[in-house]
Design a protein around this motif. Structure first.
Motif, PDB file in Angstrom:
ATOM      1  N   TYR A 144       0.666  -1.206   0.052  1.00 22.54           N
ATOM      2  CA  TYR A 144       0.056   0.069  -0.002  1.00 22.54           C
ATOM      3  C   TYR A 144       0.634   1.197   0.122  1.00 22.54           C
ATOM      4  CZ  TYR A 144      -3.986  -2.725   0.558  1.00 22.54           C
ATOM      5  OH  TYR A 144      -5.054  -3.856   0.552  1.00 22.54           O
ATOM      6  N   ARG A 145       1.892   1.272   0.489  1.00 19.51           N
ATOM      7  CA  ARG A 145       2.953   2.238   0.367  1.00 19.51           C
ATOM      8  C   ARG A 145       3.234   2.575  -0.840  1.00 19.51           C
ATOM      9  NH1 ARG A 145       4.546   3.545   5.799  1.00 19.51           N
ATOM     10  NH2 ARG A 145       4.271   1.873   7.136  1.00 19.51           N
ATOM     11  N   TRP A 146       3.833   1.658  -1.738  1.00 20.33           N
ATOM     12  CA  TRP A 146       4.095   1.873  -3.260  1.00 20.33           C
ATOM     13  C   TRP A 146       2.689   2.259  -3.931  1.00 20.33           C
ATOM     14  CZ3 TRP A 146       8.615   2.659  -4.824  1.00 20.33           C
ATOM     15  CH2 TRP A 146       9.564   2.122  -4.294  1.00 20.33           C
ATOM     16  N   PHE A 147       1.624   1.597  -3.679  1.00 24.74           N
ATOM     17  CA  PHE A 147       0.403   1.875  -4.163  1.00 24.74           C
ATOM     18  C   PHE A 147       0.149   3.275  -4.112  1.00 24.74           C
ATOM     19  CE2 PHE A 147      -4.345   2.167  -4.035  1.00 24.74           C
ATOM     20  CZ  PHE A 147      -4.739   1.866  -5.435  1.00 24.74           C
ATOM     21  N   ASN A 148       0.404   3.863  -2.817  1.00 22.19           N
ATOM     22  CA  ASN A 148       0.119   5.260  -2.439  1.00 22.19           C
ATOM     23  C   ASN A 148       0.961   6.344  -3.435  1.00 22.19           C
ATOM     24  OD1 ASN A 148      -1.011   7.178  -0.830  1.00 22.19           O
ATOM     25  ND2 ASN A 148       0.756   7.367   0.231  1.00 22.19           N
ATOM     26  N   GLU A 149       1.983   5.987  -3.962  1.00 23.06           N
ATOM     27  CA  GLU A 149       2.682   6.861  -4.778  1.00 23.06           C
ATOM     28  C   GLU A 149       2.202   7.021  -6.175  1.00 23.06           C
ATOM     29  OE1 GLU A 149       5.025   8.571  -3.379  1.00 23.06           O
ATOM     30  OE2 GLU A 149       4.641   7.232  -1.522  1.00 23.06           O
ATOM     31  N   ALA A 150       1.208   6.206  -6.534  1.00 25.28           N
ATOM     32  CA  ALA A 150       0.763   6.334  -7.992  1.00 25.28           C
ATOM     33  C   ALA A 150       0.125   7.769  -8.355  1.00 25.28           C
ATOM     34  CB  ALA A 150       0.082   5.134  -8.236  1.00 25.28           C
ATOM     35  N   PRO A 151      -0.893   8.150  -7.530  1.00 23.41           N
ATOM     36  CA  PRO A 151      -1.387   9.727  -8.049  1.00 23.41           C
ATOM     37  C   PRO A 151      -0.394  10.749  -8.006  1.00 23.41           C
ATOM     38  CG  PRO A 151      -2.078   8.742  -5.557  1.00 23.41           C
ATOM     39  CD  PRO A 151      -1.405   7.500  -6.211  1.00 23.41           C
ATOM     40  N   THR A 152       0.605  10.570  -7.333  1.00 23.54           N
ATOM     41  CA  THR A 152       1.839  11.574  -7.492  1.00 23.54           C
ATOM     42  C   THR A 152       2.230  11.816  -8.597  1.00 23.54           C
ATOM     43  OG1 THR A 152       2.390  11.191  -5.027  1.00 23.54           O
ATOM     44  CG2 THR A 152       3.969  12.271  -6.136  1.00 23.54           C
ATOM     45  N   LEU A 153       2.484  10.584  -9.278  1.00 30.46           N
ATOM     46  CA  LEU A 153       3.112  10.670 -10.576  1.00 30.46           C
ATOM     47  C   LEU A 153       2.228  11.008 -11.616  1.00 30.46           C
ATOM     48  CD1 LEU A 153       4.660   6.980 -10.620  1.00 30.46           C
ATOM     49  CD2 LEU A 153       5.915   9.171 -10.108  1.00 30.46           C
ATOM     50  N   VAL A 154       0.888  10.703 -11.491  1.00 34.05           N
ATOM     51  CA  VAL A 154      -0.233  11.357 -12.261  1.00 34.05           C
ATOM     52  C   VAL A 154      -0.228  12.849 -12.233  1.00 34.05           C
ATOM     53  CG1 VAL A 154      -2.407  11.237 -13.021  1.00 34.05           C
ATOM     54  CG2 VAL A 154      -1.175   8.857 -12.399  1.00 34.05           C
ATOM     55  N   LEU A 155      -0.298  13.154 -11.095  1.00 31.17           N
ATOM     56  CA  LEU A 155      -0.175  14.658 -10.711  1.00 31.17           C
ATOM     57  C   LEU A 155       0.745  15.586 -11.254  1.00 31.17           C
ATOM     58  CD1 LEU A 155      -1.694  17.203  -9.202  1.00 31.17           C
ATOM     59  CD2 LEU A 155      -0.216  16.559  -7.253  1.00 31.17           C
ATOM     60  N   VAL A 156       2.026  14.975 -11.104  1.00 27.72           N
ATOM     61  CA  VAL A 156       2.961  15.668 -11.837  1.00 27.72           C
ATOM     62  C   VAL A 156       2.886  15.594 -13.258  1.00 27.72           C
ATOM     63  CG1 VAL A 156       5.624  15.460 -12.272  1.00 27.72           C
ATOM     64  CG2 VAL A 156       4.671  15.207 -10.102  1.00 27.72           C
ATOM     65  N   GLY A 157       2.470  14.499 -13.739  1.00 30.44           N
ATOM     66  CA  GLY A 157       2.393  14.888 -15.485  1.00 30.44           C
ATOM     67  C   GLY A 157       1.440  15.499 -15.896  1.00 30.44           C
ATOM     68  N   ILE A 158       0.088  15.762 -14.987  1.00 34.40           N
ATOM     69  CA  ILE A 158      -0.952  16.568 -15.391  1.00 34.40           C
ATOM     70  C   ILE A 158      -0.566  18.025 -15.297  1.00 34.40           C
ATOM     71  CG2 ILE A 158      -3.305  17.708 -14.892  1.00 34.40           C
ATOM     72  CD1 ILE A 158      -3.992  14.529 -14.380  1.00 34.40           C
ATOM     73  N   VAL A 159       0.210  18.355 -14.042  1.00 33.50           N
ATOM     74  CA  VAL A 159       0.450  19.533 -14.126  1.00 33.50           C
ATOM     75  C   VAL A 159       1.548  19.952 -15.067  1.00 33.50           C
ATOM     76  CG1 VAL A 159       1.769  21.300 -12.583  1.00 33.50           C
ATOM     77  CG2 VAL A 159      -0.123  19.686 -11.471  1.00 33.50           C
ATOM     78  N   LEU A 160       2.676  19.234 -15.278  1.00 28.98           N
ATOM     79  CA  LEU A 160       3.456  19.675 -16.404  1.00 28.98           C
ATOM     80  C   LEU A 160       2.710  19.931 -17.830  1.00 28.98           C
ATOM     81  CD1 LEU A 160       6.663  17.304 -15.409  1.00 28.98           C
ATOM     82  CD2 LEU A 160       6.425  20.000 -15.048  1.00 28.98           C
ATOM     83  N   LEU A 161       1.756  19.074 -18.057  1.00 28.93           N
ATOM     84  CA  LEU A 161       0.997  19.138 -19.206  1.00 28.93           C
ATOM     85  C   LEU A 161       0.532  20.481 -19.291  1.00 28.93           C
ATOM     86  CD1 LEU A 161      -0.075  15.537 -19.727  1.00 28.93           C
ATOM     87  CD2 LEU A 161       1.490  16.794 -21.435  1.00 28.93           C
ATOM     88  N   VAL A 162      -0.536  20.744 -18.349  1.00 23.22           N
ATOM     89  CA  VAL A 162      -1.241  21.901 -18.282  1.00 23.22           C
ATOM     90  C   VAL A 162      -0.332  23.225 -18.289  1.00 23.22           C
ATOM     91  CG1 VAL A 162      -2.836  23.220 -16.845  1.00 23.22           C
ATOM     92  CG2 VAL A 162      -2.875  20.800 -17.259  1.00 23.22           C
ATOM     93  N   VAL A 163       0.818  23.135 -17.685  1.00 32.00           N
ATOM     94  CA  VAL A 163       1.558  24.418 -17.443  1.00 32.00           C
ATOM     95  C   VAL A 163       2.419  24.568 -18.817  1.00 32.00           C
ATOM     96  CG1 VAL A 163       3.314  25.674 -16.430  1.00 32.00           C
ATOM     97  CG2 VAL A 163       1.548  24.479 -14.948  1.00 32.00           C
ATOM     98  N   ILE A 164       3.007  23.606 -19.293  1.00 31.08           N
ATOM     99  CA  ILE A 164       4.132  23.673 -20.256  1.00 31.08           C
ATOM    100  C   ILE A 164       3.430  23.718 -21.640  1.00 31.08           C
ATOM    101  CG2 ILE A 164       6.033  22.682 -21.170  1.00 31.08           C
ATOM    102  CD1 ILE A 164       6.816  21.958 -18.320  1.00 31.08           C
ATOM    103  N   LYS A 165       2.335  22.859 -21.922  1.00 28.54           N
ATOM    104  CA  LYS A 165       1.746  22.565 -22.984  1.00 28.54           C
ATOM    105  C   LYS A 165       2.515  22.082 -24.064  1.00 28.54           C
ATOM    106  CE  LYS A 165      -2.106  25.616 -21.954  1.00 28.54           C
ATOM    107  NZ  LYS A 165      -2.009  26.119 -20.599  1.00 28.54           N
ATOM    108  N   PRO A 166       3.472  20.879 -23.841  1.00 26.16           N
ATOM    109  CA  PRO A 166       4.597  20.517 -24.890  1.00 26.16           C
ATOM    110  C   PRO A 166       4.068  20.298 -26.099  1.00 26.16           C
ATOM    111  CG  PRO A 166       4.019  18.911 -23.179  1.00 26.16           C
ATOM    112  CD  PRO A 166       3.023  19.864 -22.859  1.00 26.16           C
TER     113      PRO A 166
END
Length: 141
Positions: free
Chosen positions: A118-140
């Motif tokens: 569960y500790r590892w499972f808990n990290e998955a949304p962090t990775l998605v959040l980083v991806g979403i924020v980078l996409l929205v801000v940088i619009k690569p």
């Protein structure tokens, strides 16, 4: 002006949803470690209330406001970064659903994972959040 109101409330809903997405798996960690019945029952109540009372409603509001913003600004749908973002949102909805399945297993006293899992499972949304924020801000794309 409507778009800005939708965007503001969308961001608020996203923050609320992510708070729950981070907290529920953390409760799963503690629940998996609990050995006494009183603690296990308390975690079941906390998990159910978080999932049904905060996590799912905030996901619904997030998606609804996101769709409303796309209706107001349909040009976003022709952009690659938005396609990537929507893919990550679909992954996040899958994670949300997986949390619901795990919640049902805990409720039925049928947990099959360790607190370390569960500790590892808990990290998955962090990775998605980083991806979403980078996409929205940088619009690569």
């Amino acid at each position: 002006m409507l778009y800005l109101w939708l965007k503001a409330f969308h961001i608020i809903a996203v923050i609320t949803w992510f708070a729950a997405l981070f907290y529920l798996p953390r409760l799963f960690v503690y629940h998996a470690m609990a050995e006494d019945t009183i603690s296990q029952e308390r975690f079941k109540i906390m998990e159910r209330k978080l999932y049904r009372g905060i996590m799912t409603p905030s996901a619904v509001v997030t998606v609804t406001l996101g769709i409303a913003m796309l209706v107001v600004t349909p040009a976003w749908l022709s952009m690659g970064w938005m396609h990537a973002k929507l893919f990550l949102v679909v992954l996040l909805l899958g994670y949300h659903h997986a949390c619901g399945r795990l919640l049902k297993r805990f409720a039925a006293d049928d947990n099959r994972h360790s607190h370390k899992w569960y500790r590892w499972f808990n990290e998955a949304p962090t990775l998605v959040l980083v991806g979403i924020v980078l996409l929205v801000v940088i619009k690569p794309f």
